[in-house]
Every structure is written in structure tokens, then in C-alpha cells.
Design an enzyme around this catalytic site. Sequence first.
Site, mmCIF file in Angstrom:
data_model
loop_
_atom_site.group_PDB
_atom_site.id
_atom_site.type_symbol
_atom_site.label_atom_id
_atom_site.label_comp_id
_atom_site.label_asym_id
_atom_site.label_seq_id
_atom_site.Cartn_x
_atom_site.Cartn_y
_atom_site.Cartn_z
ATOM 1 N N CYS A 166 0.842 -1.204 0.000
ATOM 2 C CA CYS A 166 0.000 0.000 0.000
ATOM 3 C C CYS A 166 0.880 1.258 0.000
ATOM 4 O O CYS A 166 1.574 1.517 -0.979
ATOM 5 C CB CYS A 166 -0.975 -0.041 1.169
ATOM 6 S SG CYS A 166 -2.348 1.133 1.004
ATOM 7 N N HIS A 224 -3.718 -5.180 0.444
ATOM 8 C CA HIS A 224 -3.206 -5.649 1.737
ATOM 9 C C HIS A 224 -3.216 -7.182 1.795
ATOM 10 O O HIS A 224 -4.247 -7.786 2.110
ATOM 11 C CB HIS A 224 -4.046 -5.069 2.879
ATOM 12 C CG HIS A 224 -3.813 -3.615 3.098
ATOM 13 N ND1 HIS A 224 -2.814 -3.134 3.914
ATOM 14 C CD2 HIS A 224 -4.435 -2.525 2.570
ATOM 15 C CE1 HIS A 224 -2.828 -1.807 3.899
ATOM 16 N NE2 HIS A 224 -3.795 -1.412 3.092
ATOM 17 N N GLU A 245 -1.981 -9.003 4.020
ATOM 18 C CA GLU A 245 -1.993 -9.494 5.397
ATOM 19 C C GLU A 245 -3.393 -9.709 5.950
ATOM 20 O O GLU A 245 -3.556 -10.402 6.963
ATOM 21 C CB GLU A 245 -1.220 -8.530 6.310
ATOM 22 C CG GLU A 245 -1.879 -7.181 6.552
ATOM 23 C CD GLU A 245 -1.590 -6.139 5.474
ATOM 24 O OE1 GLU A 245 -1.796 -4.938 5.742
ATOM 25 O OE2 GLU A 245 -1.163 -6.526 4.365
#
Length: 521
Positions: free
Chosen positions: A85, A177, A179
Amino acid sequence: MTNIHTDKILILDFGAQYTQLIARRIREIGVYCEIWAWDHDPSEIAGFGAKGIILSGGPESTTLPGAPVAPQEVFDSGLPVFGICYGMQTLAAQLGGATEAADQREFGHAEVDVIAADALFAGLTDHAGAPRLNVWMSHGDHVSQVPPGFTITATTDRIPVAAMSNEDKRWYGVQFHPEVTHTLQGQTLLRRFVVDICGCQTLWTAANIIDDQIARVREQVGDDDVILGLSGGVDSSVVAALLHKAIGDKLTCVFVDTGLLRWQEGDQVMAMFAEHMGVKVIRVNAADRYFAKLEGVSDPEAKRKIIGNLFVEIFDEESNTLANAKWLAQGTIYPDVIESAGSKTGKAHVIKSHHNVGGLPQHMKLGLVEPLRELFKDEVRRLGVELGLPRTMVYRHPFPGPGLGVRILGEVKREYAELLAKADAIFIDELRKADLYDKISQAFAVFLPVKSVGVVGDARAYEWVIALRAVETIDFMTAHWAHLPYDFLGTVSNRIINELRGVSRVVYDISGKPPATIEWE
């Protein structure tokens, strides 16, 4: 013994709400990592010995002057770099590309089309076999031009550069993202970077961590005695089990029974640690002192201070009886360390730090033993299971440090605490019976200092009100109230009213956070 810190990843934090989640995902892969603020002393990067560097997301804009940047040492290190990001945006801006504010900010689910199969994306497809990924976006700016030497590897309908890479340098960036769980193949991308590209071995396991910490503790304390404030919570319980395995009878735990614990918790703690595991535990029955100090006090902060200060006072008294104790063990965990470190500029995201044992008298002059300071909460729980603690203890819901003192609104009295502890136990018991306990993040009962008219038998009753609270959350920063079945709530209400003399009404809290907090006080 295996050196579990040999292969590691460095995460530079630009203030993202998900930075700790990145670290947890890397740890889940089996690789040690640390989070440093983006403006950490760059001269320490080489000495850290990372095998790769991740640049986190963040709330700033690379289009504005003074925006956070990655230190030049990152690019001079020769290490693989993965920008996520904002991390990708600063990667582009610093290496000769360009970023700009998007016409529309993008938050939520998105589909990313893979147009070049680099080491990250090779072979990844959606459920239909197309080179497309379902991902989670959260950005206002985007990369408009990739730097020299970079290739666009993925795009979306809204932005031209959803991912980019320079394979020669092993530099990668994604706008989404990986994660978060909403990015369906995010863990695969992280594993490819950490294991395949950086070459890390997966040595970070619960068993290896225990062996490592036992060796460290033994080296640190030698033949000295160690004392630990055992609360019955997850962190202190895991510390107790770990230290007992490391140093045996050299550990003495002080368990202060405040009278504000969960139902029969004092007996359960003693049964588990003193009787079953053979840990030396001093139980201090201090309920009378707590209720005396809290008499007439209704302000939540005043109650917290009284409860905390009295614990310190009692712990100090008990430690004075242990002449050979040279070390104090604490359940400090890694988020405490990160939050306390903060950022030199203040631009990194800093949350209030929470210490398991704070404000201990300076005259105690004890060295600190913190065997959990490298671990996240989920890792602490896995260690607890590996150490033989019951899963019901290790995975139970959070409980506030002041205990029932902040779940009894207003003045705290012994009879209120006993009533609330029993009501709470009924609620938790029914959640477990209905197989709902592990599906929600936190559940508890609250004692309301108001009376309500009811009918018991044929007589009018004017009795207390109990509120039930259950929430679902990922990070406890925000939370939704749990949509428990009506029949279930009816069962809990009936049991509380029928089994507890003095309660005529049960209510259910349907407030989210924000605007409400999870705890009532």
C-alpha cells in the site's frame, strides 16, 4: 540448539493499522520478524541482519511534502524489499516513479488482474483458474508511473498499477493488503516473499520458542530466585508455566485474590498451578482490604487507581518476605514493546501502552525477566497450549486488570461482586454449552446499580439489573455486538433470575464500538 532468530524479516512501520497483522502473518509462516518505526536509526538496519524488508502501509500521502520515506539504507542493503500500500507508493516515489491522488478513494473488496507472472504472482489464479485475485484495498493515492527497471505486474479497473516489481533487485510492491484475511491468497504472497524470495527457514515454532526462552532465562537469572505476580490471566499464566519449566522452585508466584475475580477463579488458579503443576504460589486473600478501600468510591478512574495501587502495596509486602528474590517476571508482550517505542517524529502510529505490572516501588531494585516480550498474543496462547495449560484457560476471553471492579457500575460492594461473578459464570457456561464461546471475541455480565420492579412468585420484587455484553472484533479497536440467538439469551436470562436471589431483570447490550467502549467503565 536452533537459533530461531537467524532468519528474520524487518518491517518498517509507516503508521498502518495493519502493521502488527503483517508481523503476525510472517510469524505464522514460521519466520521471526520485528517492527521498527520508519524513522528508526537507519544505521542499525545492516546490524539487524534481516533477510528481507517489508514497508508497511500508512495514513500519509506521498504527494505531500514531508511524507515519511524509507531510509536509503533499505535500497543500499541489497536485500529483497516488499512495499505494501503506502509502502509501494513510497517505493515508487523514491526510486523515480510517480504517485497521485486517485479520483476516488478505494476501500474494500477488489479484483486484481495479474498481467505479468513474477516471483510473487506466478501460477496464482482465482477459483475459476483465471489470473485474478480477490483482494482488500484501502488507499487514496496510487502509483501512476512505475520507476525505471520496474514492471507492472497487476492492475484493476480503477488503478493502472495494483502491483509492480523489479526482479533483478528483488523489489516488489502491491497496492492491496495481503496481510488481511479478505485478500484470499495473501498468505501465499507473503510466504513467497519471505521463504522463496528472501530464503528464510521456518524456525519460529512454539516448541523452538520455548526451548530458546528456557535457555535465555537460565542464562539471565542463574541461581537467583524470581517472583511473579500471577493474576490468572493468559500472559502471567504462560510466564508461570514457562519459568517453572526453566527454573523450577526458584520461581515464586504471588497471587493476590482481590475478591473481584471471576467465579471461583482463585481456587482454579491454585488448583492448576500449585496442585497440578507444583508451582510455588503464595495466595494472598485480600478481599477485605479491597472492599474497605473501595467503600464509597464510584468514579471509574478512582476505582482503577485504588485497585492498582493496592496490588502494588500487597505485592511489595510479599516480596519483602522473599529475601533471595533478585528478579521480577512480567508478562510484557510484543505489542507493549512496539507501542512504548513509538516514533521519533510522532508520525508513526502510537497506541497507549499497557503494562501488566506497572508502578512498582523503585526500592524493590529487582531485575526484569520478560520471556514473552517478543511474542504477540496469539503466539502466547500457542505457547500456553504447548506448555500443557488447558485450552479453556489459554483461549478464554479478556478480563480487565481491575476485574469486576469496573464491571460493577458505581460503588463496589462485596455482595455486588458475588452476585455479578455468579451471573457472569452462568453466561459463560451457557455460551460454552451452545458452542458459541469461541465464536465471539468477548462476553461478560455487568452489574447495574439500579433496581427494577418484578414479580417473584405472587409477590412484588424490587431487585437489581444485570446487563449482558458480547462482542465480535478482530483487534478490539472497533467491535460489533454479537447477534446471539433470542432463545439462547432467554435461557441465560431465566437461569440468572431463577438462580440468583436479588436479580429481577436481565438486559442485553446492543451497542457497537464506537460509539460505546467494550467495557462499561
